[in-house]
Design an enzyme around this catalytic site. Structure first.
Site, PDB file in Angstrom:
ATOM      1  N   TYR A   3      -6.685 -44.052 -17.811  1.00 19.19           N
ATOM      2  CA  TYR A   3      -5.589 -45.034 -17.859  1.00 19.19           C
ATOM      3  C   TYR A   3      -5.638 -45.942 -16.633  1.00 19.19           C
ATOM      4  CZ  TYR A   3      -0.854 -46.796 -16.909  1.00 19.19           C
ATOM      5  OH  TYR A   3       0.212 -47.587 -16.576  1.00 19.19           O
ATOM      6  N   THR A  59       0.024 -50.783 -11.989  1.00 17.65           N
ATOM      7  CA  THR A  59       0.536 -49.429 -11.772  1.00 17.65           C
ATOM      8  C   THR A  59      -0.025 -48.801 -10.504  1.00 17.65           C
ATOM      9  OG1 THR A  59       0.387 -47.154 -12.651  1.00 17.65           O
ATOM     10  CG2 THR A  59      -1.318 -48.676 -13.333  1.00 17.65           C
TER      11      THR A  59
END
Length: 315
Positions: free
Chosen positions: A151, A127
């Protein structure tokens, strides 16, 4: 057994990826826990589409509960899409789910992959959150990652594990850093899904901060094309690639576009900036263009229109 495994197959990107492989006539085993991070009914809807293919086999299980050595016999490519997603939910109590599902689960697959004789590629879904507030925009892969959310930390840790297994055991790993993926089947906790749903039901939408943040939005079919290339091109092994949509857009401009597409002005409610959200993201995709032949095909207006059509059918 199938020659392809897709983890997180009931999810947004995973279901599209499995569908693309099945359309090409490949055998696919899909793995998904179908947890309740968001409405499991949406995941079941995605699975219904895949279950129409006779070459699709579904395993509903936690990644950590499976015998991966057995699963990987005859498998050529693993597309590891499964993850605990979402920046805002990764603080506090929820963090344990992120370490379990992003780091531990990835390590278990890598451990089995080092023994898998037929494995040609493991494509890891990473990501843009690993970059945090990058100093350079658009951001190349060579920039030192500095995540600003828990995250992002867990995804970077999983990515680093991939390199360790590649360097020490020759596991043929490739990582793709996705920049804000959108399109039909998008998760309900993601911005565009929320915005369109709000437009449909005439609800106000929360805007974090001043609305001047920018994002590089990537349509889901472009992400799928990148995955298929990363799963086959030999030069991709051991490399990480930015996968972006090719245009960085200010959030307020996106909202204006959405107003236009839906024909209903969305009511905006400005709230304070969210912890862990990067201010700007922008992908330098030069490397993906060169090695993967990656060129995003879907422009923002076209992609948003497709998502709006899907949202209307969904609700």
């Amino acid at each position: 057994m199938a020659s392809y495994i897709v983890t997180g197959v009931a999810g947004f990107v995973g279901s599209h990826l499995a569908e693309a492989l099945l359309t090409q006539g490949e055998k696919v085993v899909g793995v998904d826990q179908v947890n309740d991070y968001y409405d499991p009914q949406l995941k079941r809807k995605n699975l219904q589409i895949l279950n129409k293919y006779s070459d699709f086999e579904f395993i509903e299980a936690d990644i950590q509960a499976l015998d991966w050595q057995k699963l990987l016999v005859d498998v050529e490519v693993i597309y590891h899409q499964a993850a605990q997603a979402g920046v805002r939910a990764s603080w506090g109590e929820g963090f344990r789910l992120y370490t379990e599902r992003n780091i531990n689960a990835t390590q278990i697959i890598l451990e089995a992959a080092k023994e898998a004789k037929s494995l040609k590629r493991l494509v890891f879904a990473s990501t843009s959150s690993v970059y945090g507030n990058a100093e350079t925009l658009p951001t190349p892969e060579t920039i030192c990652p500095q995540p600003v959310s828990p995250y992002g930390i867990t995804k970077l840790a999983a990515e680093r594990l991939c390199w360790l297994y590649h360097q020490n055991f020759g596991v043929p790993v490739t990582a793709l850093r996705y920049f804000t993926v959108y399109g039909p089947r998008q998760r309900p906790d993601m911005a565009f899904h929320k915005f369109f749903k709000a437009a449909m039901f005439d609800q106000a939408i929360p805007i974090y901060g001043d609305g001047e943040q920018t994002r590089d939005f990537t349509f889901v079919s472009d992400v799928i094309a990148a995955n298929l290339a990363a799963g086959t091109i030999p030069e991709a092994v051991g490399e990480v690639f930015n996968i972006g949509g090719g245009s960085r857009v200010v959030l307020t401009d996106v909202l204006a576009k959405i107003d236009e597409i839906t024909g209903r002005p969305i009511r905006r409610e400005y709230i304070e900036k969210a912890m862990g959200d990067a201010r700007h993201t922008g992908a330098d995709t030069t490397k993906a263009q060169k090695l993967l032949g990656y060129h995003p095909q879907v422009a923002l207006t076209e992609g948003l229109t497709q998502e709006w059509e899907w949202i209307q059918q969904l609700y």
